[in-house]
Enzyme design. Sequence first.
Site, PDB file in Angstrom:
ATOM      1  N   ASN A   1      55.103  44.174  41.984  1.00 31.25           N
ATOM      2  CA  ASN A   1      53.432  44.652  42.093  1.00 31.25           C
ATOM      3  C   ASN A   1      52.928  42.777  40.875  1.00 31.25           C
ATOM      4  O   ASN A   1      52.563  41.916  40.968  1.00 31.25           O
ATOM      5  CB  ASN A   1      53.311  45.742  41.422  1.00 31.25           C
ATOM      6  CG  ASN A   1      51.438  45.482  40.658  1.00 31.25           C
ATOM      7  OD1 ASN A   1      50.802  45.571  41.964  1.00 31.25           O
ATOM      8  ND2 ASN A   1      51.369  45.357  39.890  1.00 31.25           N
ATOM      9  N   ALA A   2      53.507  43.012  39.525  1.00 35.59           N
ATOM     10  CA  ALA A   2      53.189  42.078  39.048  1.00 35.59           C
ATOM     11  C   ALA A   2      52.954  40.992  39.565  1.00 35.59           C
ATOM     12  O   ALA A   2      53.556  40.165  40.375  1.00 35.59           O
ATOM     13  CB  ALA A   2      53.997  41.754  37.172  1.00 35.59           C
ATOM     14  N   GLY A   3      51.816  40.173  38.361  1.00 32.41           N
ATOM     15  CA  GLY A   3      51.671  38.925  39.342  1.00 32.41           C
ATOM     16  C   GLY A   3      50.054  38.287  38.398  1.00 32.41           C
ATOM     17  O   GLY A   3      49.465  38.856  38.048  1.00 32.41           O
TER      18      GLY A   3
ATOM     19  N   THR B   1      47.011  34.722  38.648  1.00 32.86           N
ATOM     20  CA  THR B   1      46.809  32.773  38.608  1.00 32.86           C
ATOM     21  C   THR B   1      46.273  31.800  38.221  1.00 32.86           C
ATOM     22  O   THR B   1      45.747  32.819  36.465  1.00 32.86           O
ATOM     23  CB  THR B   1      45.214  34.093  39.855  1.00 32.86           C
ATOM     24  OG1 THR B   1      44.668  34.681  39.130  1.00 32.86           O
ATOM     25  CG2 THR B   1      45.168  34.612  40.754  1.00 32.86           C
TER      26      THR B   1
ATOM     27  N   GLN C   1      44.463  29.735  50.766  1.00 32.06           N
ATOM     28  CA  GLN C   1      43.221  29.686  50.016  1.00 32.06           C
ATOM     29  C   GLN C   1      42.305  28.502  48.831  1.00 32.06           C
ATOM     30  O   GLN C   1      43.504  27.735  48.168  1.00 32.06           O
ATOM     31  CB  GLN C   1      42.896  30.965  48.633  1.00 32.06           C
ATOM     32  CG  GLN C   1      42.105  30.947  48.209  1.00 32.06           C
ATOM     33  CD  GLN C   1      40.638  31.348  48.944  1.00 32.06           C
ATOM     34  OE1 GLN C   1      40.265  30.736  49.240  1.00 32.06           O
ATOM     35  NE2 GLN C   1      39.780  32.375  48.883  1.00 32.06           N
TER      36      GLN C   1
ATOM     37  N   TYR D   1      49.297  29.475  44.189  1.00 27.92           N
ATOM     38  CA  TYR D   1      49.386  30.745  44.310  1.00 27.92           C
ATOM     39  C   TYR D   1      49.735  31.104  45.572  1.00 27.92           C
ATOM     40  O   TYR D   1      50.532  32.360  46.166  1.00 27.92           O
ATOM     41  CB  TYR D   1      48.048  31.888  44.507  1.00 27.92           C
ATOM     42  CG  TYR D   1      47.990  32.983  43.520  1.00 27.92           C
ATOM     43  CD1 TYR D   1      48.630  34.030  42.809  1.00 27.92           C
ATOM     44  CD2 TYR D   1      47.011  33.766  45.479  1.00 27.92           C
ATOM     45  CE1 TYR D   1      48.558  35.658  42.859  1.00 27.92           C
ATOM     46  CE2 TYR D   1      47.174  34.966  45.107  1.00 27.92           C
ATOM     47  CZ  TYR D   1      47.224  36.243  44.131  1.00 27.92           C
ATOM     48  OH  TYR D   1      47.194  37.303  44.171  1.00 27.92           O
TER      49      TYR D   1
ATOM     50  N   LYS E   1      53.416  33.561  47.261  1.00 33.84           N
ATOM     51  CA  LYS E   1      52.760  35.022  47.700  1.00 33.84           C
ATOM     52  C   LYS E   1      53.422  34.567  49.386  1.00 33.84           C
ATOM     53  O   LYS E   1      54.131  36.117  50.001  1.00 33.84           O
ATOM     54  CB  LYS E   1      51.575  35.446  47.633  1.00 33.84           C
ATOM     55  CG  LYS E   1      50.782  35.444  46.767  1.00 33.84           C
ATOM     56  CD  LYS E   1      51.764  36.828  46.277  1.00 33.84           C
ATOM     57  CE  LYS E   1      50.437  37.474  44.539  1.00 33.84           C
ATOM     58  NZ  LYS E   1      51.682  38.501  44.045  1.00 33.84           N
TER      59      LYS E   1
ATOM     60  N   PRO F   1      47.542  43.169  50.157  1.00 32.25           N
ATOM     61  CA  PRO F   1      46.182  43.191  50.022  1.00 32.25           C
ATOM     62  C   PRO F   1      45.445  42.408  49.797  1.00 32.25           C
ATOM     63  O   PRO F   1      45.806  40.709  50.161  1.00 32.25           O
ATOM     64  CB  PRO F   1      46.017  43.410  48.111  1.00 32.25           C
ATOM     65  CG  PRO F   1      47.453  43.700  47.858  1.00 32.25           C
ATOM     66  CD  PRO F   1      48.427  42.909  48.591  1.00 32.25           C
TER      67      PRO F   1
HETATM   68  N1  LIG Z   1      43.757  42.534  42.876  1.00 28.69           N
HETATM   69  C1  LIG Z   1      43.662  41.666  43.554  1.00 28.69           C
HETATM   70  O1  LIG Z   1      42.354  41.409  44.753  1.00 28.69           O
HETATM   71  C2  LIG Z   1      44.858  41.262  44.356  1.00 28.69           C
HETATM   72  C3  LIG Z   1      44.983  40.450  45.968  1.00 28.69           C
HETATM   73  C4  LIG Z   1      46.334  40.088  46.209  1.00 28.69           C
HETATM   74  C5  LIG Z   1      46.960  40.202  45.627  1.00 28.69           C
HETATM   75  N2  LIG Z   1      46.772  41.253  44.442  1.00 28.69           N
HETATM   76  C6  LIG Z   1      48.268  40.739  44.323  1.00 28.69           C
HETATM   77  O2  LIG Z   1      48.116  42.295  43.055  1.00 28.69           O
HETATM   78  C7  LIG Z   1      48.956  42.648  41.990  1.00 28.69           C
HETATM   79  C8  LIG Z   1      48.440  43.372  41.174  1.00 28.69           C
HETATM   80  O3  LIG Z   1      46.588  42.720  40.837  1.00 28.69           O
HETATM   81  P1  LIG Z   1      46.399  43.524  39.994  1.00 28.69           P
HETATM   82  O4  LIG Z   1      44.698  43.099  39.978  1.00 28.69           O
HETATM   83  O5  LIG Z   1      45.950  44.377  39.522  1.00 28.69           O
HETATM   84  O6  LIG Z   1      46.292  41.980  38.670  1.00 28.69           O
HETATM   85  P2  LIG Z   1      45.801  42.591  37.084  1.00 28.69           P
HETATM   86  O7  LIG Z   1      44.876  44.240  36.439  1.00 28.69           O
HETATM   87  O8  LIG Z   1      45.321  41.261  36.451  1.00 28.69           O
HETATM   88  O9  LIG Z   1      47.612  43.539  36.512  1.00 28.69           O
HETATM   89  C9  LIG Z   1      48.217  42.917  36.357  1.00 28.69           C
HETATM   90  C10 LIG Z   1      49.879  43.324  36.212  1.00 28.69           C
HETATM   91  O10 LIG Z   1      50.141  42.352  35.767  1.00 28.69           O
HETATM   92  C11 LIG Z   1      51.273  42.589  34.364  1.00 28.69           C
HETATM   93  N3  LIG Z   1      51.967  41.499  34.301  1.00 28.69           N
HETATM   94  C12 LIG Z   1      51.556  39.628  34.652  1.00 28.69           C
HETATM   95  N4  LIG Z   1      52.366  38.686  34.536  1.00 28.69           N
HETATM   96  C13 LIG Z   1      52.593  40.339  34.218  1.00 28.69           C
HETATM   97  C14 LIG Z   1      54.674  39.642  33.800  1.00 28.69           C
HETATM   98  N5  LIG Z   1      54.888  37.710  33.484  1.00 28.69           N
HETATM   99  N6  LIG Z   1      55.712  40.260  33.285  1.00 28.69           N
HETATM  100  C15 LIG Z   1      55.195  41.991  33.516  1.00 28.69           C
HETATM  101  N7  LIG Z   1      54.268  42.200  33.755  1.00 28.69           N
HETATM  102  C16 LIG Z   1      53.323  41.144  34.648  1.00 28.69           C
HETATM  103  C17 LIG Z   1      50.122  42.793  33.288  1.00 28.69           C
HETATM  104  O11 LIG Z   1      50.293  42.898  32.277  1.00 28.69           O
HETATM  105  P3  LIG Z   1      50.044  42.864  30.999  1.00 28.69           P
HETATM  106  O12 LIG Z   1      48.809  43.956  31.031  1.00 28.69           O
HETATM  107  O13 LIG Z   1      50.827  42.704  30.065  1.00 28.69           O
HETATM  108  O14 LIG Z   1      48.737  41.588  31.605  1.00 28.69           O
HETATM  109  C18 LIG Z   1      49.668  43.578  33.996  1.00 28.69           C
HETATM  110  O15 LIG Z   1      49.867  45.040  34.051  1.00 28.69           O
HETATM  111  C19 LIG Z   1      49.378  41.433  41.798  1.00 28.69           C
HETATM  112  O16 LIG Z   1      50.881  40.679  42.070  1.00 28.69           O
HETATM  113  C20 LIG Z   1      48.402  40.217  43.064  1.00 28.69           C
HETATM  114  O17 LIG Z   1      48.615  38.763  42.727  1.00 28.69           O
HETATM  115  C21 LIG Z   1      46.020  41.764  44.393  1.00 28.69           C
END
Ligand SMILES: NC(=O)c1ccc[n+]([C@@H]2O[C@H](COP(=O)([O-])OP(=O)(O)OC[C@H]3O[C@@H](n4cnc5c(N)ncnc54)[C@H](OP(=O)(O)O)[C@@H]3O)[C@@H](O)[C@H]2O)c1
Length: 241
Positions: free
Chosen positions: A82-84, A86, A141, A147, A151, A177
Amino acid sequence: MARVALVTGGTRGIGAAISKAMKAAGYKVAASYAGNDAAAEKFKAESGIPVYKWDVASFDACAAGVKQVEADLGPVDVLVNNAGITKDTAFHKMTLEQWNAVINTNLGSLFNMTRQVIEGMRARKFGRVISISSINGQKGQFGQVNYSAAKAGDIGFTKALALENAKGGITVNVICPGYINTEMVQAVPKDVLEKNVIPQIPVNRLGEPEEIARAVVFLAADEAGFITGSTLTVNGGQYHA
Ligand SMILES: NC(=O)c1ccc[n+]([C@@H]2O[C@H](COP(=O)([O-])OP(=O)(O)OC[C@H]3O[C@@H](n4cnc5c(N)ncnc54)[C@H](OP(=O)(O)O)[C@@H]3O)[C@@H](O)[C@H]2O)c1
């Protein structure tokens, strides 16, 4: 015996919802994160789920991290990639650093993490690999060449790995998502969200992290053994690949 689930980026946003839903479904859960110790400690206190800090962009860090999780909880049965991150900018202004960071964190991580657990899953003849891609990996996008490329790569990774492991009790699936109500999306200015993003979503709202978590719990179940190599779109009807 409860199965073990490891959720990368499992301490915030969508990942935190996945970790909690997997725990509620009866799994022993480990949540990893990158560096936000305060958020991770708060999550751990609230949820009772152990947290582990390492960078999913580093193969060696993933090897050490998974080894620690397995020593604490047992072999990983369910891996949720899940980690990601932008780092948005128009491609003609994009730096190599912005490209590499996004590719390595969102796509390289699938190799770095899955490689650590796949041999054990094959030996035990059970496994679930569930990766979180994005609507923007399906449709592209503006400002997200890095990104969208990463993805989209997650989807190809899933299809190929699913074929290689289909006979061994391991399923490999990817969830795309749409726009979900997390800090990643809250970083978008409110007026842009209201004028440009939400009108594009037929359901007329952002998704909630729990709505992605539900899809993960569904795919992780023993009963989901016939679903592999699939892309599950969870986006309020915004786009169908
Ligand atoms: N939010 C959306 O609308 C959306 C839409 C489509 C896809 N996604 C995808 O869904 C996933 C989760 O997104 P989110 O919105 O929940 O993100 P988020 O709130 O920014 O949380 C990201 C999580 O990933 C961790 N992380 C980031 N870089 C990392 C690394 N290099 N190594 C280990 N952990 C790392 C962060 O750790 P820290 O807390 O330590 O920073 C945090 O726990 C991602 O892959 C994202 O691309 C999100």
